[in-house]
Design a protein around this motif. Structure first.
Motif, PDB file in Angstrom:
ATOM      1  N   ASN A   1       0.663  -1.101   0.115  1.00 45.79           N
ATOM      2  CA  ASN A   1      -0.038   0.040   0.112  1.00 45.79           C
ATOM      3  C   ASN A   1       0.816   1.377   0.022  1.00 45.79           C
ATOM      4  N   ASP A   2       1.969   1.413   0.793  1.00 42.11           N
ATOM      5  CA  ASP A   2       2.714   2.293   0.939  1.00 42.11           C
ATOM      6  C   ASP A   2       3.601   2.705  -0.361  1.00 42.11           C
ATOM      7  N   LEU A   3       3.975   1.499  -0.909  1.00 41.68           N
ATOM      8  CA  LEU A   3       4.808   1.694  -2.138  1.00 41.68           C
ATOM      9  C   LEU A   3       3.773   2.170  -3.306  1.00 41.68           C
ATOM     10  N   TRP A   4       2.676   1.754  -3.447  1.00 37.92           N
ATOM     11  CA  TRP A   4       1.598   2.375  -4.215  1.00 37.92           C
ATOM     12  C   TRP A   4       1.258   3.708  -4.113  1.00 37.92           C
ATOM     13  N   GLU A   5       1.131   4.044  -2.765  1.00 38.16           N
ATOM     14  CA  GLU A   5       0.574   5.571  -2.588  1.00 38.16           C
ATOM     15  C   GLU A   5       1.661   6.409  -3.004  1.00 38.16           C
ATOM     16  N   LYS A   6       2.961   5.944  -3.060  1.00 39.17           N
ATOM     17  CA  LYS A   6       4.243   6.690  -3.390  1.00 39.17           C
ATOM     18  C   LYS A   6       4.216   7.136  -4.755  1.00 39.17           C
ATOM     19  N   GLN A   7       4.054   5.837  -5.314  1.00 35.81           N
ATOM     20  CA  GLN A   7       4.121   6.031  -6.820  1.00 35.81           C
ATOM     21  C   GLN A   7       3.028   6.821  -7.439  1.00 35.81           C
ATOM     22  N   ASP A   8       1.864   6.541  -7.113  1.00 42.01           N
ATOM     23  CA  ASP A   8       0.736   7.168  -7.313  1.00 42.01           C
ATOM     24  C   ASP A   8       0.676   8.744  -7.272  1.00 42.01           C
ATOM     25  N   ALA A   9       1.437   8.808  -5.970  1.00 40.94           N
ATOM     26  CA  ALA A   9       1.725  10.576  -5.731  1.00 40.94           C
ATOM     27  C   ALA A   9       2.525  11.203  -6.849  1.00 40.94           C
ATOM     28  N   ARG A  10       3.524  10.301  -7.282  1.00 42.82           N
ATOM     29  CA  ARG A  10       4.297  10.789  -8.522  1.00 42.82           C
ATOM     30  C   ARG A  10       3.710  11.017  -9.551  1.00 42.82           C
ATOM     31  N   VAL A  11       2.577  10.495  -9.884  1.00 46.03           N
ATOM     32  CA  VAL A  11       1.902  10.458 -11.140  1.00 46.03           C
ATOM     33  C   VAL A  11       1.020  11.751 -11.222  1.00 46.03           C
ATOM     34  N   ARG A  12       0.346  11.688  -9.749  1.00 44.04           N
ATOM     35  CA  ARG A  12      -0.346  12.976  -9.748  1.00 44.04           C
ATOM     36  C   ARG A  12       0.243  14.015  -9.731  1.00 44.04           C
ATOM     37  N   ALA A  13       1.400  14.233  -9.096  1.00 42.48           N
ATOM     38  CA  ALA A  13       2.277  15.440  -9.111  1.00 42.48           C
ATOM     39  C   ALA A  13       2.566  15.776 -10.453  1.00 42.48           C
ATOM     40  N   LEU A  14       2.712  14.724 -11.314  1.00 46.32           N
ATOM     41  CA  LEU A  14       3.178  15.117 -12.837  1.00 46.32           C
ATOM     42  C   LEU A  14       1.759  15.982 -13.381  1.00 46.32           C
TER      43      LEU A  14
END
Lengths: 184, 184
Positions: free
Chosen positions: B108-121
């Motif tokens: 979950n943490d790892l996913w959240e982190k990657q998802d945040a990167r995409v959202r930031a993009l």
DNA sequence: AAATTTTGAGACATGAAAGTCTCAAATGCG
DNA sequence: CGCATTTGAGACTTTCATGTCTCAAAATTT
């Protein structure tokens, strides 16, 4: 109207679209009935899943009808389709994920028929010059369905407000993510 | 490089992304090993699924890295991301469908982190004026993932040629289905 | 209110897949 | 070539969801 069976099926969709392997216990609880009664209505899990699929196809088919996708210009037809299909997006999300249903002849035929209607809409749109021709009609059709399913999930899990869903779907699918200075 | 475990995991994805309930028998056969050996490598079904998810996240994370999504203008970054992620689209399709993994803290943490990167993009793209602001960055991010998954399924089932996949994904997502007289 | 029907809770049986074990065959290594 | 390790096929046990049944409570009908 939502008959008794249909209301159970809709509750089932709520669970199954998220976890296709959910136990019947859980589905019964979500529908507000006991497992025994669930068994009385649907002979078994397989029958239940099948009927959920059938309901989804009926709704999708009805949405294509009410949107009159064969009439008018393609873009307007697609916008009508979005509005008509969004309320049943969760059902469509289930259909999209349930490839198991595809070896049931009856379901398969019905699906093929509706899918052909959507493909025809895109093909017509391309011929009219409304839709891009660099992307195949098959891909446009599939991508549209992917996004409908995505809307269904997002709304169901509270990541997207239902009121925004039709707009979000139509705008992204038709217009894309890029900002443009002019309107097309 | 594809270690032994990874090659088994990739075979597993090929089956699981299409039928999440597939038996271990089937997965073992697809990986070209026996059920006994599969059990020797992964303690059980749950562990296998978990590792498939972890592999998917590693690959997705690696794709974000190689695409350097934090650099340059947002549109170009997204195009690089499409190219980087398309080879692992099937893995992403699995991730998208497997909401069960979300209660595993590590995943979950790892996913959240990657998802945040995409959202930031997407957020950055909106601030730069590259992406539309009428659609929320969260929805853009989710829709992008839906389409990546869709590409994965379509390629896997032969409905879309692998060579067209990156183009189809980028063009539809960025430009939408509507034809335009001018280039933006 | 009495009678009929429907429902729910739970006990129980069934079946299928997961997990475990053994042993012979195959593979790899010194 | 002989030894050690790994693998595969299959038998077996276990587990758990499904499916079946019963009976009392609730609801509906008359």
């Amino acid at each position: 109207m939502a008959t008794d069976r249909d209301s159970v099926l809709e509750a089932a969709v709520g669970i199954l679209s998220r976890r296709p392997t959910a136990h019947l216990d859980e589905i019964a609880r979500a529908a507000g009935i006991s497992r025994a009664t669930l068994h009385r209505i649907f002979p078994g899990r397989e029958a239940l899943i099948l009927e959920v699929g059938a309901l989804g196809l009926r709704r999708f088919s009805a949405a294509l009808d009410t949107a009159r996708i064969e009439e008018g210009n393609a873009e307007a037809a697609l916008r009508r389709l979005v509005d008509a299909v969004v309320p049943d997006a969760a059902l469509c999300a289930f259909l999209a994920g349930e490839n198991q249903l595809y070896d049931h002849e009856e379901i398969n035929d019905l699906w093929e028929k509706q899918d052909a209607r959507v493909r025809a809409l895109f093909l017509r749109g391309q011929q009219e010059g409304a839709f891009r021709v660099e992307l195949s009609a098959a891909w446009l059709s599939e991508a549209f369905f992917d996004l409908v399913a995505g809307i269904g999930w997002a709304v169901q899990e509270g990541r997207l407000a239902p009121r925004e869903s039709a707009f979000s779907l139509a705008e992204l699918f038709l217009g894309g993510a890029l900002r443009r200075s002019d309107t097309p």
